[in-house]
Scaffold this motif. Structure first.
Motif, PDB file in Angstrom:
ATOM      1  N   GLN B  83      47.672  42.801  47.380  1.00  0.00           N
ATOM      2  CA  GLN B  83      47.111  41.613  46.708  1.00  0.00           C
ATOM      3  C   GLN B  83      45.818  41.187  47.384  1.00  0.00           C
ATOM      4  O   GLN B  83      44.855  40.797  46.720  1.00  0.00           O
ATOM      5  CB  GLN B  83      48.123  40.461  46.733  1.00  0.00           C
ATOM      6  CG  GLN B  83      47.693  39.300  45.837  1.00  0.00           C
ATOM      7  CD  GLN B  83      48.507  38.032  46.052  1.00  0.00           C
ATOM      8  OE1 GLN B  83      49.223  37.902  47.040  1.00  0.00           O
ATOM      9  NE2 GLN B  83      48.395  37.105  45.137  1.00  0.00           N
ATOM     10  N   ASP B  84      45.782  41.276  48.717  1.00  0.00           N
ATOM     11  CA  ASP B  84      44.542  40.964  49.439  1.00  0.00           C
ATOM     12  C   ASP B  84      43.392  41.869  48.994  1.00  0.00           C
ATOM     13  O   ASP B  84      42.267  41.422  48.855  1.00  0.00           O
ATOM     14  CB  ASP B  84      44.735  41.172  50.947  1.00  0.00           C
ATOM     15  CG  ASP B  84      45.281  39.933  51.644  1.00  0.00           C
ATOM     16  OD1 ASP B  84      45.411  38.878  50.993  1.00  0.00           O
ATOM     17  OD2 ASP B  84      45.568  40.023  52.852  1.00  0.00           O
ATOM     18  N   GLY B  87      42.021  40.612  45.995  1.00  0.00           N
ATOM     19  CA  GLY B  87      41.243  39.410  46.310  1.00  0.00           C
ATOM     20  C   GLY B  87      39.884  39.767  46.871  1.00  0.00           C
ATOM     21  O   GLY B  87      38.864  39.194  46.471  1.00  0.00           O
ATOM     22  N   HIS B  88      39.843  40.747  47.768  1.00  0.00           N
ATOM     23  CA  HIS B  88      38.564  41.151  48.362  1.00  0.00           C
ATOM     24  C   HIS B  88      37.621  41.658  47.288  1.00  0.00           C
ATOM     25  O   HIS B  88      36.434  41.350  47.281  1.00  0.00           O
ATOM     26  CB  HIS B  88      38.783  42.227  49.420  1.00  0.00           C
ATOM     27  CG  HIS B  88      39.596  41.748  50.585  1.00  0.00           C
ATOM     28  ND1 HIS B  88      39.969  42.554  51.620  1.00  0.00           N
ATOM     29  CD2 HIS B  88      40.116  40.522  50.859  1.00  0.00           C
ATOM     30  CE1 HIS B  88      40.688  41.848  52.499  1.00  0.00           C
ATOM     31  NE2 HIS B  88      40.795  40.620  52.042  1.00  0.00           N
ATOM     32  N   LEU B  90      37.583  40.775  44.241  1.00  0.00           N
ATOM     33  CA  LEU B  90      37.112  39.649  43.429  1.00  0.00           C
ATOM     34  C   LEU B  90      36.110  38.776  44.176  1.00  0.00           C
ATOM     35  O   LEU B  90      35.150  38.281  43.575  1.00  0.00           O
ATOM     36  CB  LEU B  90      38.304  38.825  42.931  1.00  0.00           C
ATOM     37  CG  LEU B  90      39.195  39.593  41.943  1.00  0.00           C
ATOM     38  CD1 LEU B  90      40.428  38.779  41.582  1.00  0.00           C
ATOM     39  CD2 LEU B  90      38.438  39.947  40.672  1.00  0.00           C
ATOM     40  N   TYR B  91      36.281  38.574  45.492  1.00  0.00           N
ATOM     41  CA  TYR B  91      35.250  37.830  46.242  1.00  0.00           C
ATOM     42  C   TYR B  91      33.910  38.541  46.074  1.00  0.00           C
ATOM     43  O   TYR B  91      32.856  37.920  45.942  1.00  0.00           O
ATOM     44  CB  TYR B  91      35.501  37.801  47.755  1.00  0.00           C
ATOM     45  CG  TYR B  91      36.808  37.249  48.264  1.00  0.00           C
ATOM     46  CD1 TYR B  91      37.537  36.306  47.553  1.00  0.00           C
ATOM     47  CD2 TYR B  91      37.297  37.662  49.507  1.00  0.00           C
ATOM     48  CE1 TYR B  91      38.733  35.813  48.062  1.00  0.00           C
ATOM     49  CE2 TYR B  91      38.491  37.167  50.016  1.00  0.00           C
ATOM     50  CZ  TYR B  91      39.202  36.254  49.288  1.00  0.00           C
ATOM     51  OH  TYR B  91      40.386  35.780  49.799  1.00  0.00           O
ATOM     52  N   ARG B 163      35.395  35.962  54.926  1.00  0.00           N
ATOM     53  CA  ARG B 163      36.771  35.813  54.428  1.00  0.00           C
ATOM     54  C   ARG B 163      37.518  37.138  54.533  1.00  0.00           C
ATOM     55  O   ARG B 163      38.673  37.188  54.949  1.00  0.00           O
ATOM     56  CB  ARG B 163      36.765  35.402  52.943  1.00  0.00           C
ATOM     57  CG  ARG B 163      36.145  34.061  52.635  1.00  0.00           C
ATOM     58  CD  ARG B 163      36.287  33.769  51.147  1.00  0.00           C
ATOM     59  NE  ARG B 163      37.684  33.561  50.803  1.00  0.00           N
ATOM     60  CZ  ARG B 163      38.276  32.366  50.830  1.00  0.00           C
ATOM     61  NH1 ARG B 163      37.591  31.291  51.136  1.00  0.00           N
ATOM     62  NH2 ARG B 163      39.544  32.247  50.530  1.00  0.00           N
TER      63      ARG B 163
END
Lengths: 98, 321
Positions: B83-84, B87-88, B90-91, B163
């Motif tokens: 999931q991370d 997320g990465h 998408l950032y 992040r």
């Protein structure tokens, strides 16, 4: 082609309050169909590790911003008003608490 | 009339160019609405998109093990990690959009093979030990690459990297811990861990890209402070970090030329097979087709959901208005 664009979700800017007492701070953007989905996506994307206690989402289209080309018109006038700063005034060292 | 407008535009560009040069010179950050050279914008979009694609494709090799993880604990960890990675990605797409790129368009470019992603994700994950080694070595190499990018000259990219780096640390530690557990297990488990190290070591070294002499874009990226260290510098740093970690783990690294050099105060090591790197990047790696096919079907299979959500949102807006 136009059909494709119509299905593209709009862009939202995300602001997160890290904890009570602090301002919401811009953390990034995401795509979502509407505000509610944007909030859910923001929760999943930007607060997976207790990064926040509150989230704002704003349609990127709705953000009005001062551009860098207008930087001088906007911010130069504050540069020459040194008397707005406390250090401009000299006070004898002997005066306490000021 | 047109002469004046052209003159003004030129004036504006000269000022923009100076501001940009000063910003870089003073080690400040370039922000989305600043004037920037077209080549800088293009380079930034290409780099950020490639990086985003790598995170998204990077979900696949490990994602394959989620259903087969040996315990609920390992399953939960792996889910969180994958999931991370999403997320990465998408950032990073978010950062690319500040430059005028469109993430739907970037996805299309990935699927059509017009944009690349990290070569490392074109290798298969044959055993559960691979999950550990990916965390330790692949994420370790990614951290070496990414920590300096937290000071990259483009503001939104640098902020995304901060992040990402915070989260990568969990990735690396969970991988290393998984391997410690395996190395404390049966002989077969130790062998499995060693086999995974043998397969991933060289591809991990290739993650830093071609040698400096063959890296044509590096000089410009260094001048623009997009990049802070050369490929070979970072590769060396990674080797120096990894050797004591391998010793602590009790595995060997598959390089007969690997030894400490007192004069250089670094480890000497063999040369990765850069011809293999070129082959894998240009599409002939073991899993390239599979990775892209999987990404394409995820995009196509999800299309109706995106359309339905957009239609639902439009209807609700009409009803509310």
């Amino acid at each position: 082609m136009t059909d494709e664009i119509k299905h593209e979700w709009p862009l939202f800017e995300v602001f997160v309050r890290a904890k009570r007492g602090l301002n919401h701070v811009h953390v990034g953007s995401l795509r979502a169909a509407d505000h509610e989905m944007a909030l859910h996506h923001a929760r999943d994307l930007y607060t997976r590790r207790n990064e926040g206690v509150s989230i704002w989402v704003v349609r990127s289209d709705d953000v009005a911003a001062s551009g860098p080309d207008r930087k001088d018109a906007f911010f130069a006038p504050s540069g020459d008003k040194v008397y707005r700063h406390p250090t401009y005034y000299s006070i004898p060292d002997s005066v306490p608490h000021i | 009339m047109t002469g004046t407008v052209a003159g003004e535009e030129q004036q504006q560009m000269i000022t923009g160019e100076q501001v940009f040069a000063d910003t870089i010179e003073r080690d400040q950050r370039v922000e989305p609405r600043d004037w920037m050279p077209e080549a800088y914008r293009k380079t930034m979009i290409r780099q950020i998109a490639q990086h985003a694609h790598s995170e998204i494709i990077g979900m696949q090799p490990e994602g394959e093990w989620i259903t087969r993880a040996p315990s609920l604990r390992r399953k939960a960890i792996l889910l969180a990690k994958v999931q991370d990675e999403a997320g990465h990605g998408l950032y990073l797409y978010s950062a690319a959009e500040t430059l005028g790129a469109d993430r739907g368009d970037l996805t299309r470019r990935l699927i059509e093979g017009r944009q690349k992603y990290s070569s490392i994700f074109n290798y298969p994950t044959l055993t559960f030990a691979d999950v550990g080694v990916i965390g330790w070595l692949v994420d370790g190499a990614a951290i070496c690459n990414q920590v300096p990018l937290c000071r990259s000259s483009y503001g939104p990219y640098a902020r995304a990297m901060i992040r990402i780096c915070k989260e990568e640390s969990f990735h690396q530690r969970q991988g290393y811990e998984l391997l410690i557990t395996m190395m404390g297990g049966t002989a077969a488990q130790r062998e499995m861990a060693q086999d995974a190290v043998n397969r991933w070591w060289w591809p991990s070294l290739m993650m830093f890209g071609p040698p400096d002499a063959d890296s044509p874009n590096s000089a410009q990226s260094m001048a623009w402070k997009i990049k802070r260290h050369s490929n070979d510098e970072l590769r060396q740093r990674f080797v120096d970090m990894s050797v004591p970690q391998a010793e602590a783990l009790g595995v060997t690294l598959p390089d007969p030329r690997l030894r400490w050099n007192d004069d250089r105060a670094h480890y000497d090591f063999g040369t990765p097979d850069f011809a293999e790197l070129t082959r894998v990047i240009s599409g002939a790696g073991p899993c390239n087709d599979e990775r892209i096919a999987r990404r394409r079907s995820a995009d196509e299979d999800g299309a109706w959901v995106r359309e339905a959500a957009a239609a639902h949102a439009a209807r609700r807006q009409e009803a509310g208005a």
